[in-house]
Motif scaffolding. Structure first.
Motif, PDB file in Angstrom:
ATOM      1  N   PHE A  76     -36.433  -2.174   9.136  1.00  9.03           N
ATOM      2  CA  PHE A  76     -36.362  -0.972   8.304  1.00  9.03           C
ATOM      3  C   PHE A  76     -37.225  -1.105   7.052  1.00  9.03           C
ATOM      4  CE2 PHE A  76     -32.031   0.053  10.284  1.00  9.03           C
ATOM      5  CZ  PHE A  76     -32.570   1.038  11.107  1.00  9.03           C
ATOM      6  N   ALA A  77     -37.214  -2.287   6.433  1.00 10.17           N
ATOM      7  CA  ALA A  77     -38.034  -2.483   5.234  1.00 10.17           C
ATOM      8  C   ALA A  77     -39.521  -2.372   5.568  1.00 10.17           C
ATOM      9  CB  ALA A  77     -37.719  -3.838   4.605  1.00 10.17           C
ATOM     10  N   GLU A  78     -39.935  -2.959   6.676  1.00  6.86           N
ATOM     11  CA  GLU A  78     -41.342  -2.885   7.109  1.00  6.86           C
ATOM     12  C   GLU A  78     -41.753  -1.444   7.383  1.00  6.86           C
ATOM     13  OE1 GLU A  78     -43.684  -5.084   7.324  1.00  6.86           O
ATOM     14  OE2 GLU A  78     -42.681  -7.031   7.223  1.00  6.86           O
ATOM     15  N   ALA A  79     -40.810  -0.649   7.883  1.00  3.13           N
ATOM     16  CA  ALA A  79     -41.105   0.747   8.224  1.00  3.13           C
ATOM     17  C   ALA A  79     -41.114   1.655   6.999  1.00  3.13           C
ATOM     18  CB  ALA A  79     -40.087   1.252   9.243  1.00  3.13           C
ATOM     19  N   GLY A  80     -40.747   1.110   5.842  1.00  6.32           N
ATOM     20  CA  GLY A  80     -40.781   1.899   4.618  1.00  6.32           C
ATOM     21  C   GLY A  80     -39.500   2.621   4.270  1.00  6.32           C
ATOM     22  N   ALA A  81     -38.423   2.335   4.992  1.00  3.84           N
ATOM     23  CA  ALA A  81     -37.140   2.973   4.673  1.00  3.84           C
ATOM     24  C   ALA A  81     -36.697   2.550   3.274  1.00  3.84           C
ATOM     25  CB  ALA A  81     -36.087   2.574   5.697  1.00  3.84           C
ATOM     26  N   ASN A  82     -36.126   3.513   2.532  1.00  4.42           N
ATOM     27  CA  ASN A  82     -35.723   3.207   1.170  1.00  4.42           C
ATOM     28  C   ASN A  82     -34.745   4.284   0.674  1.00  4.42           C
ATOM     29  OD1 ASN A  82     -35.701   1.736  -1.178  1.00  4.42           O
ATOM     30  ND2 ASN A  82     -37.762   2.276  -1.827  1.00  4.42           N
ATOM     31  N   PRO A  83     -33.497   3.888   0.355  1.00  5.82           N
ATOM     32  CA  PRO A  83     -32.936   2.539   0.395  1.00  5.82           C
ATOM     33  C   PRO A  83     -32.464   2.154   1.797  1.00  5.82           C
ATOM     34  CG  PRO A  83     -31.294   4.082  -0.402  1.00  5.82           C
ATOM     35  CD  PRO A  83     -32.547   4.877  -0.215  1.00  5.82           C
ATOM     36  N   VAL A  84     -32.248   0.859   1.982  1.00  5.35           N
ATOM     37  CA  VAL A  84     -31.670   0.345   3.218  1.00  5.35           C
ATOM     38  C   VAL A  84     -30.220  -0.029   2.918  1.00  5.35           C
ATOM     39  CG1 VAL A  84     -31.792  -1.422   5.011  1.00  5.35           C
ATOM     40  CG2 VAL A  84     -33.902  -0.512   4.005  1.00  5.35           C
ATOM     41  N   ILE A  85     -29.294   0.676   3.558  1.00  4.63           N
ATOM     42  CA  ILE A  85     -27.867   0.538   3.252  1.00  4.63           C
ATOM     43  C   ILE A  85     -27.191  -0.308   4.320  1.00  4.63           C
ATOM     44  CG2 ILE A  85     -25.722   1.814   2.863  1.00  4.63           C
ATOM     45  CD1 ILE A  85     -27.558   4.272   2.199  1.00  4.63           C
ATOM     46  N   ALA A  99     -34.207  -9.715   1.128  1.00  6.58           N
ATOM     47  CA  ALA A  99     -34.459  -8.772   0.035  1.00  6.58           C
ATOM     48  C   ALA A  99     -35.643  -9.152  -0.847  1.00  6.58           C
ATOM     49  CB  ALA A  99     -33.202  -8.614  -0.813  1.00  6.58           C
ATOM     50  N   ALA A 100     -35.775 -10.425  -1.156  1.00  3.25           N
ATOM     51  CA  ALA A 100     -36.867 -10.851  -2.043  1.00  3.25           C
ATOM     52  C   ALA A 100     -38.236 -10.635  -1.417  1.00  3.25           C
ATOM     53  CB  ALA A 100     -36.684 -12.320  -2.419  1.00  3.25           C
ATOM     54  N   ASP A 101     -38.306 -10.566  -0.102  1.00  2.00           N
ATOM     55  CA  ASP A 101     -39.595 -10.354   0.578  1.00  2.00           C
ATOM     56  C   ASP A 101     -40.066  -8.911   0.458  1.00  2.00           C
ATOM     57  OD1 ASP A 101     -39.474 -12.983   1.346  1.00  2.00           O
ATOM     58  OD2 ASP A 101     -38.818 -12.572   3.406  1.00  2.00           O
ATOM     59  N   TYR A 102     -39.172  -8.022   0.043  1.00  2.00           N
ATOM     60  CA  TYR A 102     -39.515  -6.598  -0.070  1.00  2.00           C
ATOM     61  C   TYR A 102     -39.058  -6.086  -1.441  1.00  2.00           C
ATOM     62  CZ  TYR A 102     -39.911  -7.276   4.947  1.00  2.00           C
ATOM     63  OH  TYR A 102     -40.261  -7.759   6.189  1.00  2.00           O
ATOM     64  N   PRO A 103     -39.716  -6.547  -2.520  1.00  2.00           N
ATOM     65  CA  PRO A 103     -39.251  -6.215  -3.872  1.00  2.00           C
ATOM     66  C   PRO A 103     -39.293  -4.726  -4.203  1.00  2.00           C
ATOM     67  CG  PRO A 103     -41.423  -7.243  -3.916  1.00  2.00           C
ATOM     68  CD  PRO A 103     -40.911  -7.404  -2.526  1.00  2.00           C
ATOM     69  N   ILE A 117     -29.632 -10.922  -6.883  1.00  2.00           N
ATOM     70  CA  ILE A 117     -30.917 -10.412  -6.383  1.00  2.00           C
ATOM     71  C   ILE A 117     -31.139  -9.046  -7.019  1.00  2.00           C
ATOM     72  CG2 ILE A 117     -32.255  -9.808  -4.333  1.00  2.00           C
ATOM     73  CD1 ILE A 117     -30.351 -11.632  -2.720  1.00  2.00           C
ATOM     74  N   PRO A 118     -32.275  -8.836  -7.688  1.00  2.00           N
ATOM     75  CA  PRO A 118     -32.446  -7.639  -8.517  1.00  2.00           C
ATOM     76  C   PRO A 118     -32.562  -6.314  -7.780  1.00  2.00           C
ATOM     77  CG  PRO A 118     -34.478  -8.917  -8.462  1.00  2.00           C
ATOM     78  CD  PRO A 118     -33.428  -9.747  -7.805  1.00  2.00           C
ATOM     79  N   ASN A 119     -33.013  -6.316  -6.528  1.00  2.00           N
ATOM     80  CA  ASN A 119     -33.248  -5.037  -5.850  1.00  2.00           C
ATOM     81  C   ASN A 119     -32.123  -4.651  -4.888  1.00  2.00           C
ATOM     82  OD1 ASN A 119     -34.265  -7.270  -4.329  1.00  2.00           O
ATOM     83  ND2 ASN A 119     -35.451  -5.908  -3.023  1.00  2.00           N
ATOM     84  N   ILE A 120     -30.894  -5.064  -5.226  1.00  2.00           N
ATOM     85  CA  ILE A 120     -29.722  -4.728  -4.405  1.00  2.00           C
ATOM     86  C   ILE A 120     -28.678  -4.020  -5.256  1.00  2.00           C
ATOM     87  CG2 ILE A 120     -27.881  -5.574  -2.912  1.00  2.00           C
ATOM     88  CD1 ILE A 120     -29.514  -7.979  -2.239  1.00  2.00           C
ATOM     89  N   ARG A 121     -28.150  -2.921  -4.744  1.00  2.00           N
ATOM     90  CA  ARG A 121     -26.969  -2.279  -5.311  1.00  2.00           C
ATOM     91  C   ARG A 121     -25.777  -2.827  -4.545  1.00  2.00           C
ATOM     92  NH1 ARG A 121     -26.023   2.761  -7.967  1.00  2.00           N
ATOM     93  NH2 ARG A 121     -23.921   3.590  -7.660  1.00  2.00           N
ATOM     94  N   GLN A 122     -24.909  -3.555  -5.231  1.00  2.00           N
ATOM     95  CA  GLN A 122     -23.755  -4.179  -4.601  1.00  2.00           C
ATOM     96  C   GLN A 122     -22.495  -3.384  -4.970  1.00  2.00           C
ATOM     97  OE1 GLN A 122     -23.909  -8.641  -4.888  1.00  2.00           O
ATOM     98  NE2 GLN A 122     -25.691  -8.214  -6.183  1.00  2.00           N
ATOM     99  N   ILE A 123     -21.711  -3.048  -3.958  1.00  2.00           N
ATOM    100  CA  ILE A 123     -20.554  -2.174  -4.164  1.00  2.00           C
ATOM    101  C   ILE A 123     -19.283  -2.849  -3.659  1.00  2.00           C
ATOM    102  CG2 ILE A 123     -19.547   0.089  -3.695  1.00  2.00           C
ATOM    103  CD1 ILE A 123     -22.446   1.035  -3.078  1.00  2.00           C
TER     104      ILE A 123
END
Length: 332
Positions: A76-85, A99-103, A117-123
């Motif tokens: 999903f990250a390679e395909a450009g999906a954003n955000p990935v839930i 996650a770090a590979d796709y900042p 990890i800075p680019n994660i929303r943790q719930i």
């Protein structure tokens, strides 16, 4: 001709920029499938609400094995999906690896709160608070003085549910007997309604006349058997009252649907960090509708609503299983 090329080039550039601005979100369901009538289905409902309201589309995958977790994240990250839930605590390690590979990609982790990890929303959710309320209802509805709890996979998260439930039951009746069982120790425990049925029958034989299922798809078997055997059940995560109208006492709502909806609505502007949803944030609660209205008396509702406010105000402290990896109200 040159003008035509210029116009076509401009149109192509606009299309690309529009596509970039409207990156599709993606949703990775946990094992058990999106129609588990519980945890995953709540996420599905939140995603569908977003799609229905906005006309947007999202990508999704129902995991079939543990090996697919990291694969799905990367795909999903390679395909450009954003955000990935992502759904469930088991996504923590794969997210740590990916996650770090796709900042530039925002990730969302439901039921994960401990990653740095800075680019994660943790719930995270205060499941013990909502479970306390349904535990009160269980003890008030019980005629035998014995209530049951059927958990899914034996992990601290599910003990967290059970511990809150036991505290709520004992707040109503200090002498209540609580029978607790876990379905298993592997992810298969989330999707084993036959085992859920067996555990329900075993708890009924021990006197339980209200049983709370915190077990994903396994809970479907608990609720079905409880209805067949003439006792009450309590659903979890999604509102499951409608599955057996008049026989499901209530459901402990965990607003995974809201978490997913909000994430998709924010899109690439999603705020990252750790977010906790308890009673005060309406992240958990109990379900009251036409299907169970006859089972919840005015006095029961008043007692539970009063306790809800007392928890929010800090007058009642519901002990978290996570505090000491133990529960003062029940032994698992």
């Amino acid at each position: 001709m040159t003008l035509m090329k210029t116009l076509m080039g401009a149109a192509a550039a606009m299309a690309l920029s529009a596509g970039a601005a409207l990156a599709e979100p993606a949703l990775i369901f946990d094992l058990g499938g999106k129609f588990d009538k519980s945890f995953n289905e709540a996420a599905h409902n939140g995603a569908q609400r977003w799609a229905d309201e906005t006309g947007g589309s999202y990508r999704e995958i129902e995991l079939q094995s543990e090996a697919q977790r990291e694969q799905a994240l990367r795909r999903f990250a390679e395909a450009g999906a954003n955000p990935v839930i992502t759904m469930g605590f088991a996504m923590a390690d794969p997210l740590s690896a990916v996650a770090a590979d796709y900042p530039d990609t925002k990730f969302v982790a439901v039921d994960v709160t401990w990653l740095d990890i800075p680019n994660i929303r943790q719930i995270g959710f205060a499941e013990h608070e909502g479970s306390y309320l349904v535990g009160m209802l269980a003890a008030m509805a019980s005629k035998s003085g014995t209530v049951g709890f059927v958990g899914g996979m034996d992990i601290p998260l599910i003990r967290h549910f059970g511990c809150g439930y036991a505290q709520g039951a004992k707040a109503v009746n200090p002498d209540v007997n609580i029978v607790a069982n876990m379905t298993g120790t592997t992810p298969a425990a989330w999707n084993d309604p036959v085992k859920g049925s067996e555990l329900t029958k075993a708890q009924i034989s021990q006197g339980a006349d209200v049983i709370y299922a915190a077990a994903g798809g396994t809970g479907v078997g608990v609720l079905q058997t409880a209805a067949d055997e003439g006792i009450l059940s309590i659903g979890v995560d999604s509102n499951q009252n409608h599955l057996h109208p008049g026989k499901v006492l209530t459901s402990m709502l965990k607003r995974v649907d809201v978490a997913v909806y909000d994430a998709m609505k924010a899109g690439e502007n999603l705020e990252t960090g750790v977010f906790n949803m308890g009673l005060a944030e309406e992240g958990v609660g109990y379900a009251l509708d036409d299907n169970n209205a006859a089972l919840i008396s005015d006095d029961m509702k008043a007692a539970v609503d009063g306790a809800r406010q007392d928890i929010i105000d800090g007058k009642i402290n519901v002990v978290s299983y996570y505090d000491n990896d133990s529960c003062p109200a029940v032994n698992f």
